[in-house]
Design a protein around this motif. Structure first.
Motif, PDB file in Angstrom:
ATOM      1  N   LEU A   1      13.901   4.515  -0.533  1.00  0.00           N
ATOM      2  CA  LEU A   1      13.109   5.614   0.013  1.00  0.00           C
ATOM      3  C   LEU A   1      13.117   5.577   1.544  1.00  0.00           C
ATOM      4  O   LEU A   1      13.242   6.619   2.201  1.00  0.00           O
ATOM      5  N   LEU A   2      12.990   4.389   2.119  1.00  0.00           N
ATOM      6  CA  LEU A   2      13.017   4.269   3.570  1.00  0.00           C
ATOM      7  C   LEU A   2      14.365   4.704   4.145  1.00  0.00           C
ATOM      8  O   LEU A   2      14.432   5.340   5.203  1.00  0.00           O
ATOM      9  N   GLN A   3      15.434   4.356   3.449  1.00  0.00           N
ATOM     10  CA  GLN A   3      16.766   4.712   3.927  1.00  0.00           C
ATOM     11  C   GLN A   3      17.022   6.212   3.866  1.00  0.00           C
ATOM     12  O   GLN A   3      17.680   6.778   4.744  1.00  0.00           O
ATOM     13  N   LYS A   4      16.448   6.872   2.867  1.00  0.00           N
ATOM     14  CA  LYS A   4      16.688   8.299   2.685  1.00  0.00           C
ATOM     15  C   LYS A   4      15.688   9.167   3.454  1.00  0.00           C
ATOM     16  O   LYS A   4      15.988  10.321   3.762  1.00  0.00           O
ATOM     17  N   ASN A   5      14.524   8.636   3.721  1.00  0.00           N
ATOM     18  CA  ASN A   5      13.443   9.437   4.294  1.00  0.00           C
ATOM     19  C   ASN A   5      12.976   8.815   5.610  1.00  0.00           C
ATOM     20  O   ASN A   5      12.146   7.888   5.615  1.00  0.00           O
ATOM     21  N   PRO A   6      13.458   9.283   6.750  1.00  0.00           N
ATOM     22  CA  PRO A   6      13.008   8.723   8.043  1.00  0.00           C
ATOM     23  C   PRO A   6      11.510   8.918   8.272  1.00  0.00           C
ATOM     24  O   PRO A   6      10.888   8.119   8.974  1.00  0.00           O
ATOM     25  N   GLN A   7      10.941   9.967   7.682  1.00  0.00           N
ATOM     26  CA  GLN A   7       9.514  10.195   7.867  1.00  0.00           C
ATOM     27  C   GLN A   7       8.686   9.068   7.255  1.00  0.00           C
ATOM     28  O   GLN A   7       7.657   8.678   7.795  1.00  0.00           O
ATOM     29  N   GLU A   8       9.159   8.515   6.133  1.00  0.00           N
ATOM     30  CA  GLU A   8       8.441   7.410   5.515  1.00  0.00           C
ATOM     31  C   GLU A   8       8.484   6.171   6.411  1.00  0.00           C
ATOM     32  O   GLU A   8       7.496   5.431   6.500  1.00  0.00           O
ATOM     33  N   ALA A   9       9.617   5.950   7.099  1.00  0.00           N
ATOM     34  CA  ALA A   9       9.685   4.827   8.038  1.00  0.00           C
ATOM     35  C   ALA A   9       8.686   5.005   9.177  1.00  0.00           C
ATOM     36  O   ALA A   9       8.039   4.047   9.622  1.00  0.00           O
ATOM     37  N   GLU A  10       8.515   6.244   9.637  1.00  0.00           N
ATOM     38  CA  GLU A  10       7.525   6.511  10.676  1.00  0.00           C
ATOM     39  C   GLU A  10       6.108   6.268  10.166  1.00  0.00           C
ATOM     40  O   GLU A  10       5.260   5.709  10.886  1.00  0.00           O
ATOM     41  N   LEU A  11       5.846   6.659   8.923  1.00  0.00           N
ATOM     42  CA  LEU A  11       4.518   6.433   8.346  1.00  0.00           C
ATOM     43  C   LEU A  11       4.249   4.941   8.157  1.00  0.00           C
ATOM     44  O   LEU A  11       3.134   4.472   8.388  1.00  0.00           O
ATOM     45  N   LEU A  12       5.259   4.194   7.737  1.00  0.00           N
ATOM     46  CA  LEU A  12       5.092   2.744   7.603  1.00  0.00           C
ATOM     47  C   LEU A  12       4.855   2.103   8.962  1.00  0.00           C
ATOM     48  O   LEU A  12       4.033   1.184   9.097  1.00  0.00           O
ATOM     49  N   PHE A  13       5.560   2.591   9.983  1.00  0.00           N
ATOM     50  CA  PHE A  13       5.357   2.090  11.339  1.00  0.00           C
ATOM     51  C   PHE A  13       3.911   2.299  11.777  1.00  0.00           C
ATOM     52  O   PHE A  13       3.267   1.389  12.318  1.00  0.00           O
ATOM     53  N   LYS A  14       3.360   3.503  11.538  1.00  0.00           N
ATOM     54  CA  LYS A  14       1.964   3.771  11.884  1.00  0.00           C
ATOM     55  C   LYS A  14       1.022   2.916  11.045  1.00  0.00           C
ATOM     56  O   LYS A  14      -0.047   2.512  11.514  1.00  0.00           O
ATOM     57  N   GLU A  15       1.434   2.644   9.796  1.00  0.00           N
ATOM     58  CA  GLU A  15       0.596   1.821   8.914  1.00  0.00           C
ATOM     59  C   GLU A  15       0.481   0.394   9.447  1.00  0.00           C
ATOM     60  O   GLU A  15      -0.574  -0.243   9.353  1.00  0.00           O
ATOM     61  N   LEU A  16       1.585  -0.113  10.028  1.00  0.00           N
ATOM     62  CA  LEU A  16       1.571  -1.482  10.541  1.00  0.00           C
ATOM     63  C   LEU A  16       0.781  -1.615  11.832  1.00  0.00           C
ATOM     64  O   LEU A  16       0.356  -2.717  12.192  1.00  0.00           O
TER      65      LEU A  16
ATOM     66  N   ARG B   1       0.829  -1.211   0.000  1.00  0.00           N
ATOM     67  CA  ARG B   1       0.000   0.000   0.000  1.00  0.00           C
ATOM     68  C   ARG B   1       0.861   1.259   0.000  1.00  0.00           C
ATOM     69  O   ARG B   1       0.587   2.214  -0.724  1.00  0.00           O
ATOM     70  N   ARG B   2       1.918   1.272   0.798  1.00  0.00           N
ATOM     71  CA  ARG B   2       2.805   2.432   0.806  1.00  0.00           C
ATOM     72  C   ARG B   2       3.519   2.594  -0.535  1.00  0.00           C
ATOM     73  O   ARG B   2       3.759   3.717  -0.995  1.00  0.00           O
ATOM     74  N   MET B   3       3.838   1.491  -1.167  1.00  0.00           N
ATOM     75  CA  MET B   3       4.481   1.567  -2.489  1.00  0.00           C
ATOM     76  C   MET B   3       3.545   2.188  -3.525  1.00  0.00           C
ATOM     77  O   MET B   3       3.958   3.012  -4.340  1.00  0.00           O
ATOM     78  N   MET B   4       2.268   1.820  -3.471  1.00  0.00           N
ATOM     79  CA  MET B   4       1.317   2.391  -4.422  1.00  0.00           C
ATOM     80  C   MET B   4       1.120   3.881  -4.183  1.00  0.00           C
ATOM     81  O   MET B   4       0.935   4.655  -5.125  1.00  0.00           O
ATOM     82  N   ILE B   5       1.165   4.297  -2.922  1.00  0.00           N
ATOM     83  CA  ILE B   5       1.026   5.728  -2.632  1.00  0.00           C
ATOM     84  C   ILE B   5       2.166   6.512  -3.256  1.00  0.00           C
ATOM     85  O   ILE B   5       1.969   7.624  -3.764  1.00  0.00           O
ATOM     86  N   HIS B   6       3.356   5.916  -3.278  1.00  0.00           N
ATOM     87  CA  HIS B   6       4.520   6.597  -3.864  1.00  0.00           C
ATOM     88  C   HIS B   6       4.729   6.215  -5.324  1.00  0.00           C
ATOM     89  O   HIS B   6       5.775   6.558  -5.906  1.00  0.00           O
ATOM     90  N   HIS B   7       3.766   5.480  -5.912  1.00  0.00           N
ATOM     91  CA  HIS B   7       3.820   5.109  -7.335  1.00  0.00           C
ATOM     92  C   HIS B   7       5.096   4.327  -7.658  1.00  0.00           C
ATOM     93  O   HIS B   7       5.786   4.594  -8.652  1.00  0.00           O
ATOM     94  N   GLN B   8       5.396   3.357  -6.800  1.00  0.00           N
ATOM     95  CA  GLN B   8       6.576   2.530  -7.002  1.00  0.00           C
ATOM     96  C   GLN B   8       6.151   1.094  -7.246  1.00  0.00           C
ATOM     97  O   GLN B   8       5.189   0.604  -6.653  1.00  0.00           O
ATOM     98  N   THR B   9       6.893   0.423  -8.102  1.00  0.00           N
ATOM     99  CA  THR B   9       6.594  -0.971  -8.440  1.00  0.00           C
ATOM    100  C   THR B   9       7.690  -1.930  -8.005  1.00  0.00           C
ATOM    101  O   THR B   9       7.476  -3.133  -8.016  1.00  0.00           O
TER     102      THR B   9
END
Length: 866
Positions: free
Chosen positions: A263-278, A247-255
């Protein structure tokens, strides 16, 4: 036609018509999606929304009908005064379940999509007032769907998208026309062969994720999450991780998964969003109503019966999310406790049993929401009106839990996998949390719950959860409803000892005997003036004895003002500095002021004298003991209502006789004790009076507050009704504005048509006043713009036709056509035809006069007119 696999729910309210038109106009012809539009419509007004939206898109726009199957690349629109939900891919229409001001039709649609389509559901919130749609978006997001909202800056009314964004349930924010692009990209990614292949590779790892080559795809993501959030998701079920990562991949239009890892390595905010998603927060009030009914009717009463000796019972809600589960349990506990008290025959007595509920979750945001205790209006679908009135306070945007429920629950951020559990519990509710853990982790948690529960404690699990191999730890109460009771493996002596100590501690009651006064009653008889001659020897002797040998005394009024002084009072009273003040409270020396202030308040209600023995006063550095007697005067009538205060010095005991000294000391101690006890009694009385006054003031304030609260509720209700009406009027206004635009366009078309055929035409109303004319008619009859509304008889023309007004009137009356050939002053000939003006509803509303010039082009023009 293909049945839609993905359904897009679109919610709009006031100002939403323009946003809907922009969104639909930007959609391509082939999307593979079905669109369901719900707008706040007036319940008693027909809607032309489908016709208006059809002008903005080439996709078919249909009004929703009962049982209508959803097809791809079709748009379905709700109808007035009906809820629209999607069940098994078909439209389901039903009457509103709530009053119109509380009705949340967008939330109902979104929740049905989340339930029926799960990851294939999409929710879009556009312009509107209120908060409708936020709860529905939360349900779609929890189900793994895609959520969007209009950029508030581009919305005519930004309340609905702003509320959804503030709730943190929106994946994509954009202008209305750009949302169409996001929907198309989402649809393309869903059907992307690269993403499908990636998902297939992820799903090949069905076992718990460990550091093995077969599970190396997700291992880097788990490591990043553990580094940044300090939480280990390696024992979560792979299917759960797969869906959320996809789902997070589709939001960022990644396949490609590798791109998302970067993206996770470069963007700590995305890791936080994935954490909340889980941290899946699917919850609600009284979810699975049969479970709560069984809990209230049978389980809790039996638990209360077995815990009669305990003063407090403890419960733990594991994975409480935003608090609905914990508050639901609190409401059921209160109702069960009250029912038990009612069954015992003492409903008016306060219940001796209190509950303490611990509610924990890993999400700090969810805990913060639970502590606020404010929930949307849509909870009225699952919470009864009686419970809403008792346990909630109605606010502008929703319902807030009342203080009595809030105080029962202690919320805490807690990791059940790592932190120590709460212990000595009577009930544990862990619903729909174990389903996200693998079997090994479930086998660790169930013994932990067994340890945390007291003997015969109750465990409540979710509908898809069971104790499995740990059946020796828990015995089912109702296996179908997942209710279990703790099974004791051996006699827990330490637990019994703790319970016995708790009972003994509860029975320790410290009590203080009531204080009593040791004041002896003594009657002081006032001296009456003699009737003898003032110059007689007896009178002089009496005066001398009173002045020299009688005790010092004063007579005061109830306010303490000195009326009369007898004897030497200088030892006891001293004029205060400053302006002369003959009030005893100001003149009394230290040591007397306090007791006198207290006793004067009580003297008026006493028939006997009040004594204060052994009061100490300071005089010239020495301590003098004084006995004070206070007596309210009733006789003679002249002294009625006044108070007599008598001062008597107490002789100081000499040290010669030790026994006498000891007895005197004991007497002094007794007097001091009596004085202290009396002061304590006086202070208690003052405190009691103060409490009564405060209680009375508090009751008045509470009554005023209730009246203000009632007024505020009425104003809130009126405001909500006005807001709902305003939304409906905005919707109707949008439709009417669209109609006006169409009418203006039709008028322009008609005017251009009439002017283009070059026929002189004059329109008259029922009073034969000018309504409209063509440019060519102005060349025959002297007309200009200001002549609209003028009578035909007032106009001049070049026609030699004085009977024109009369013939027009006759045609209007008889509805018979009139046609004549008339010459003009410049020798031109015209065929003048007068016809009735017939409206579409078959009503005669004036006449139409045409002027056809007889020349070479006449036959063609005449043919056109005919």
């Amino acid at each position: 036609m293909l049945t839609a696999q993905t359904v897009v729910g679109i919610g709009a309210s006031a100002g939403g018509l323009n946003a809907l038109q922009l969104l639909l106009a930007a959609l391509p012809t082939k999307t593979g999606l079905a669109f369901v539009v719900v707008q706040h419509l007036a319940p008693d007004q027909p809607s032309i929304l489908p016709e208006l939206l059809q002008r903005s898109t080439i996709l078919p726009v249909l009004p929703a009908a009962q049982g209508l199957k959803l097809l791809a690349d079709h748009i379905y629109v709700n109808v007035p005064n009906h809820s629209l939900t999607i069940v098994d891919g078909c439209c389901l229409l039903s009457p509103p379940s709530q009053p119109h001001t509380k009705w949340q039709p967008i939330d109902q649609l979104f929740c049905s999509l989340a339930l029926g389509y799960q990851q294939q559901s999409v929710g879009v919130v556009l312009s509107g007032m209120g908060a409708d749609g936020s709860a529905g978006l939360a349900a779609i997001q929890a189900a793994g769907g895609f959520t969007l909202a209009q950029q508030p800056a581009t919305a005519l009314f930004a309340a609905m998208p702003e509320h959804a964004i503030a709730a943190g349930v929106v994946d994509k924010i954009a202008a209305a026309d750009q949302l169409a692009t996001a929907l198309q990209q989402h649809s393309s990614l869903k059907n992307s062969p690269q993403l499908s292949g990636q998902t297939q590779r992820l799903r090949m790892s069905a076992e718990p994720i460990v550091a093995t080559p077969d599970n190396a795809l997700l291992q880097p993501i788990l490591q990043i999450l553990q580094q940044q959030t300090k939480h280990d998701f390696s024992q979560y079920k792979p299917s759960t991780l797969q869906r959320r990562i996809e789902r997070r991949m589709m939001i960022h239009h990644q396949t490609e998964l590798a791109d998302y890892i970067q993206l996770l390595q470069k963007n700590p905010q995305e890791a936080e969003l994935l954490f909340k998603e889980l941290l899946i927060g699917v919850t609600g009030f009284f979810r699975d109503a049969a479970v709560w009914q069984q809990l209230s009717d049978k389980v809790l009463p039996e638990l209360l019966q077995s815990r009669q000796q305990q003063k407090q019972l403890r419960a733990w809600v594991v994975g409480c999310s935003t608090g609905e589960e914990a508050y639901t349990l609190a409401m059921c506990l209160i109702e069960a406790t009250e029912a038990a008290a009612l069954g015992s025959g003492s409903p008016d007595a306060a219940s001796p049993v209190s509950w303490q509920i611990f509610a924990s979750d890993l999400s700090a945001d969810a805990i913060a929401t639970a502590r606020r205790g404010i929930y949307p209006l849509s909870i009225a679908d699952t919470v009864s009106e009686a419970r809403l009135a008792r346990f909630f306070k109605r606010q502008q945007q929703g319902y807030q839990i009342k203080t009595e429920i809030r105080d029962m629950v202690l919320f805490a951020q807690h990791n059940v996998l790592q932190a120590p559990p709460f212990t000595r519990l009577d009930l544990i509710s862990c619903r729909n949390l174990l389903i996200y853990f693998d079997a090994a982790l479930q086998r660790k948690l169930l013994p932990l719950f067994h340890y945390a529960l007291r003997p015969a404690g109750v465990l409540l699990l979710g509908s898809s959860e069971t104790v499995g191999r740990d059946s020796h730890l828990f015995t089912p109460i109702d296996g179908r409803l997942r209710l279990f009771v703790r099974q004791d493996l051996h006699q827990d002596r330490q637990q019994d000892r703790r319970q016995q100590q708790s009972r003994n501690s509860a029975q320790l009651i410290q009590s203080f005997p009531p204080l009593s006064t040791l004041i002896k009653d003594a009657i002081v008889t006032p001296v009456s003036p003699a009737n003898a001659n003032p110059d007689s020897l007896q009178h002089a002797a009496d005066q001398l004895l009173l002045q020299v040998y009688a005790p010092a005394a004063v007579v005061v009024n109830p306010d303490g003002d000195i009326i009369y002084i007898s004897g030497r009072t200088g030892k006891y009273l001293e004029p205060a500095a400053g302006k002369a003040n003959w009030n005893i409270h100001a003149m009394a020396r230290d040591g007397l002021r306090g007791p006198l202030s207290t006793v004067l308040k009580k003297a008026a209600a006493q028939t006997t004298a009040l004594q204060f023995p052994g009061l100490e006063i300071q005089q010239d550095g020495a301590v003098q003991r004084v006995d004070v007697t206070v007596q309210a005067l009733a006789q003679p009538a002249a002294l009625q209502g006044l108070v007599l205060i008598v001062f008597r010095d107490v002789a100081v005991q000499r040290q010669g006789n030790r026994r006498g000294s000891k007895a005197g000391s004991e007497k002094a101690d007794a007097q001091e004790l009596a004085k202290c006890l009396d002061e304590m009694q006086s202070l208690r009385e003052e405190a009691r009076l103060g409490r009564e006054e405060l209680q009375s003031a508090n009751e008045e304030l509470q009554s005023t507050n209730e009246e203000l609260q009632s007024t505020n509720e009425e104003l809130t209700t009126s405001k909500e009704e006005m807001q709902s009406m305003n939304e409906e009027l905005q919707t109707i206004n949008g439709e009417m504005q669209s109609k006006l635009d169409d009418l203006a366009l039709a008028q322009s078309d008609l005017k251009n048509l009439l002017n283009s055929i070059e026929i002189a035409i004059l329109f008259l109303d029922q009073d034969l006043n000018v309504r409209r004319y063509t440019n060519r008619a102005a060349r025959i009859i002297n007309l200009r713009d200001s002549d609209v509304g003028r009578p035909l008889s007032d106009l001049t023309s070049s026609l030699q036709y004085p009977q024109l007004h009369q013939d027009a009137l006759q045609t209007l009356q008889t509805l018979v056509f009139s046609e004549k050939q008339i010459e003009t002053s410049d020798k031109r000939r015209f065929t003048v035809r007068i016809m009735p003006y017939r409206r579409l509803d078959n009503v005669i509303d004036g006449v139409v006069i045409t002027f056809l010039e007889l020349n070479a082009g006449t036959p063609l023009l005449a043919q056109i007119v005919d």
